[in-house]
Structure formats: C-alpha cells, structure tokens
Design an enzyme around this catalytic site. Sequence first.
Site, PDB file in Angstrom:
ATOM      1  CG  HIS A 163       3.721 -22.572   5.666  1.00 15.30           C
ATOM      2  ND1 HIS A 163       3.310 -21.328   5.211  1.00 15.30           N
ATOM      3  CD2 HIS A 163       4.411 -23.120   4.629  1.00 15.30           C
ATOM      4  CE1 HIS A 163       3.719 -21.156   3.974  1.00 15.30           C
ATOM      5  NE2 HIS A 163       4.399 -22.221   3.599  1.00 15.30           N
TER       6      HIS A 163
ATOM      7  CG  HIS B  97      -3.394 -17.245  13.276  1.00 13.41           C
ATOM      8  ND1 HIS B  97      -3.984 -16.486  12.299  1.00 13.41           N
ATOM      9  CD2 HIS B  97      -2.096 -16.821  13.343  1.00 13.41           C
ATOM     10  CE1 HIS B  97      -3.093 -15.643  11.790  1.00 13.41           C
ATOM     11  NE2 HIS B  97      -1.936 -15.829  12.415  1.00 13.41           N
ATOM     12  CD  GLU B  98       0.441 -17.503  16.088  1.00 13.90           C
ATOM     13  OE1 GLU B  98       1.437 -17.829  15.402  1.00 13.90           O
ATOM     14  OE2 GLU B  98      -0.044 -16.357  16.063  1.00 13.90           O
TER      15      GLU B  98
ATOM     16  CG  HIS C 195       1.948 -18.717  11.376  1.00 15.37           C
ATOM     17  ND1 HIS C 195       2.115 -18.156  10.123  1.00 15.37           N
ATOM     18  CD2 HIS C 195       1.231 -17.812  12.101  1.00 15.37           C
ATOM     19  CE1 HIS C 195       1.521 -16.972  10.093  1.00 15.37           C
ATOM     20  NE2 HIS C 195       0.981 -16.739  11.274  1.00 15.37           N
TER      21      HIS C 195
END
Length: 600
Positions: free
Chosen positions: A396, A389-390, A393
């Site tokens: 991105h 998940h991180e 981020h």
Amino acid sequence: MSENVLKERSELDARYKWDLSSMFADDAAWETAFTALDADIDTVAAFAGKLHDADTLKAYLDAQTALQRKLECLYCYASQRHDEDTRAEDAQSMYARISSKYVKLVTALSFFQPELLGLPQEQLDALVNAPAVADYKFMLQDLLRSKPHTLSQSEEKLLASFGEVMQAPSEAYKSLDDADLVFEPAKNAAGEDVEVTGSGFVPLQMNNDRVLRENAFRSFYKGYRQHINTFAATYAGAVKAAVAEASARHYESSRAMSMAGENVPAEVYDNLIATVRKHMPAMHRYVRLRKKMLGVEQLHFYDVYAPLVRDLDKSYSYETAQEMVLKAVAPLGEDYAETVRKAFAERWIDVYPNRGKRGGAYSGGCYDSKPYILLNYSGTLDSVSTLAHEMGHTMHSWRSRQTQPAQYADYTLFVAEVASTVNENLLIEQLLQNENDPQTRLYLLNQYLENFKGTVYRQTMFAEFEREAHAMVERGEALNAAALNSLYKRLVTDYFGEDMVIDDEIQYEWARIPHFYRPFYVYKYATGYSTAVALSEGILKEGAPAVKRYKEFLSMGGSAYPLDELRHAGVDLATPAPVDAALEKFERILDDAEATLAKL
C-alpha cells in the site's frame, strides 16, 4: 525463539537485517542532516504573516512539504535504529532528539492554519482555486472544513506547545506498562516456575498446559490489579486531554474531533457497533465451539487463546514463508508479485528477533525510502500470516508513494488495515483451497475465526468501551478504576455470552490496551477488516475488474477522503452492509468448522 537463545544483533546474517541506507548511509549522515534541520525550520517559519497571495502560499507549501519529508526521514531512521536494539544509547538519543524536534516543528508551523483560515472568505476561496496551488487543492479544500474549529494564531501556538504535556498520560502509561510492571512467576502442571512478562503473556495463554495458562492469567492480572488506580489515572488523564482539546476547538465531542480529520461521520462508528451486536449470537456460537473442542466443562478467559488442534505443530522456514506469501498474492497479478520479490531480495525486511529488539511487527519507512518491515519471525503459521499482513501495508505504501506526490502519499489510518488484511485473507483462503485433511483444515478455519473474533468482535468491544469512557467524562462523571472496571466487565459479558466464565480478573484487561491512548482508533481495525473481507472475496470471485479497482485504491494514498477511496474499490462503509456481509462470512466459516469437526 526463547529469550535464552536470542542472538545479539551483530551475530545475525546481514541477509535477514534491513538495509536502512535508502534513508541515510550511517548515523553520521543522520547527524549531519539533523544539524541542518533548525535552519530549515526557521526558513519555513519565516513565512508567518505573508500568506496573502497564491505564489507565496505555493512557496510555503513547497517548503513545508520538503521540510516534512526531511523530518520524516530523520524520524523513521532514528525510530528504526532504536527498534533494532532498544538498549542502544546512541539510538535512544537519536530517537529522543528527533521526537523533540518534531514538537518544535509543529509549534513553529502552527501559524499556518489560523493565518490562512483567518483570511476573508472571498480571498480564501480565490487562493484555494488559484492555478498556482493546484497541486495542493484537495489538501486546502480539506483544510477549509476545519475553519470552525481553528483557533487564533496565538491560541494555536499555545496549544501546539502543549504537545508533550498532552502526551504525558500516554508516556506515563508506557513507563508503567513496559518498564515498572512486574509479575509473579506462574507454575506449570509439573510445578515448575515459568516467567510471566508483558510480551510473553499471550504465548503463555496459547500453551497446551492449562494449569500454566490459568496461573499465568492470574499472575498477569494480579499485576494490573495492584496498579489499577494508577492505570485509571493515566487513562483518565488521556481522555480528559482529548475532551479538553475538543471543547477548545468547538467540537461536540472528542469522538467528533477524532473522526473529523478523516471526514468520517459518527454513523460509521455507531453502525459498526449496532451491526456487530446484531451478529452477537454468532460470537456466542463460536464460544460454544471452542468449549466443545477444548473438552472443558467451563470455558475461562485463560482458554480463549488455547490451541484447538493440538496435534498440528508445523514450522515454516522463512524461505518457505516467502513462497507461501507469493502464492497467496498471485491473484493480484505479476506486477504486485514482482514488487514483493523485490522486497525479499533488497533487504526491506528485518526478519528475526535479537536481544533488545522491539517486539511485534510493523511496516515503516518514509516517502523517500523503501517501505521497511520489522518482524520477529518464529516459524509459526502466525508468523507467516504476519509477513503477509505487513507486506500488505508495505505494498500500500509502495504504490501510494510511487504514484502520489509527497503531500498525498500517506493514506489515512481509516484505510491503513485494509491492504494488510486482504493479504492475510488471501493467504488463508489459498491454504484452505486444497486442504482436505480435517485436522489441518480445522486448524486453518480456527485461525480464520480467531481473526474475526480478534479484529471485528474484540475491537468493536474496545470501540464501545472508548465511546462510553469519553462520554462519561463529557457528562462530568468520574472515570475512576471502579467505573472503568465495571464498564469493561459488562461489555465482556455481552460480547462473550453465558457459555464463558467471566473471570474476575478480566475486568482489568482494559488497562493493558495501549490503543486506548490513541483516541477512537480501534474501531478502524473492525471496519478495515470488514472491508478487507469484501475486497478479498471480490478479488477471488470477480477477478480482473476487482483487482483493477483494488490496485487503484492502493495507489490513491491520501488524495481523497477514505470513504470515497473505499467506494472506488467497491465498498461503501456509509451503510452497515459491509460489516453485515463480513459477519455472514464469519458464520459460513463457523459452519465449515463445525462440519469439519464432525469428521474427526
């Protein structure tokens, strides 16, 4: 890792601690840069009253962007140093000082918007379209949208100076929730006392000991009930502050003001709630499945996090987790995977918990640094998923910062959870692909269902709560504890259905949700997750064309409006279709889970 075996930070292997030197070599270097900041603020503030021609406007925008880069770097370093060990007084001081400096900057630069927008329309149009400011054209065009809501220069300065005052309810909430709130110990099935804390509550709710889960649940919400009037007062203060600002800025509502910044129409919010409510029977069906799998006559709220597959107790080393994430993101191409390997090798990640370290996880850093990740890795599948998940981020941020100039590098909150959830979905799809063992498959399917429950259904319920709470204040109704408890209990009853016992304590749950102090933020989790479902499905089924569109989206930063960025990636949230499709996927996963359960 339990509290009594946590190491001091100095005892951790450096390989598992982030390297913040891409921001500052050490605290002394930070102090030097911090000291120089006042002069930079004064230099930029000196442009007040001079923004009448394109060359001066460009000089101001260049200086402002450079100053904001410096402030961002100072803030990120201080914040991350603080999070390494929240007990450390030097880091606390750095964080407090840079936070105050941010307010000073906002106040000093508050002249810009009213001065620029106060120009005659013909002159303003000429400035925005001047070749000299071409690098800032989208930003300036976006600024024009706020002209009807921009106050006079003196009013804007006054409003900016109240920044810390407007944050007072949120700060009071944090002090009460993080520092002052204490809970009675909970007894487990053996009659032993177990400590109940805010950070430890959800892990206790995931315990196989149902006696412990119930007692921890009762203890936890007893703590909130004993302070519920204070929590109601802090939340009412936060809502009233938002409503007052919206009124001062001539918005029709606080929600309209919150959504205007990203140019997202209210229909997106309302469509989300309406579409999720249409698919409420699927959520109620999942509640029945959970009740059946737990084998209980009555399903209570202290059962909603209980593990459904009790015999599966796998642990993953951090090195194994890295391999799992790399395998999951392989469909995104070698260039994507190479950057992930770079993150692992170059200490972008602070991996393990230590005494005093902030809980949870996040992706941070600034335009001029590595996009750092804070974890509290514990070896569970959930920890592996958090790493994925991180990393979403971080990828991105990395691609945006590598592609866009500083003024367009930051993507909006509306799209912030998309890349992270795409990675999570790619991980779980990869794990399911070749998993035929019913027990393990059911575990994974339930993780998938829980993600939908927590991110689409639950966050939409929160969004509905927020919409009504703010509307109550705007209608002049009292936002007291009784009203908030009643509203929340009604929504919980709707969302979880008749197969769930609506425990009395659950009406106080709203008081423990910190996101409510960031108005109209939670709905973005649900729209983001729905978008991520569509994108991950496209990446796996369509392949190269979908991957290309997705990578282009990751590189857009804030150079376009978020709905337009998502359209470029292939998802149109102006319609209910993406949320509909996501919840149809939820139903297919539910079908798979029920069929897999039948094989046990």
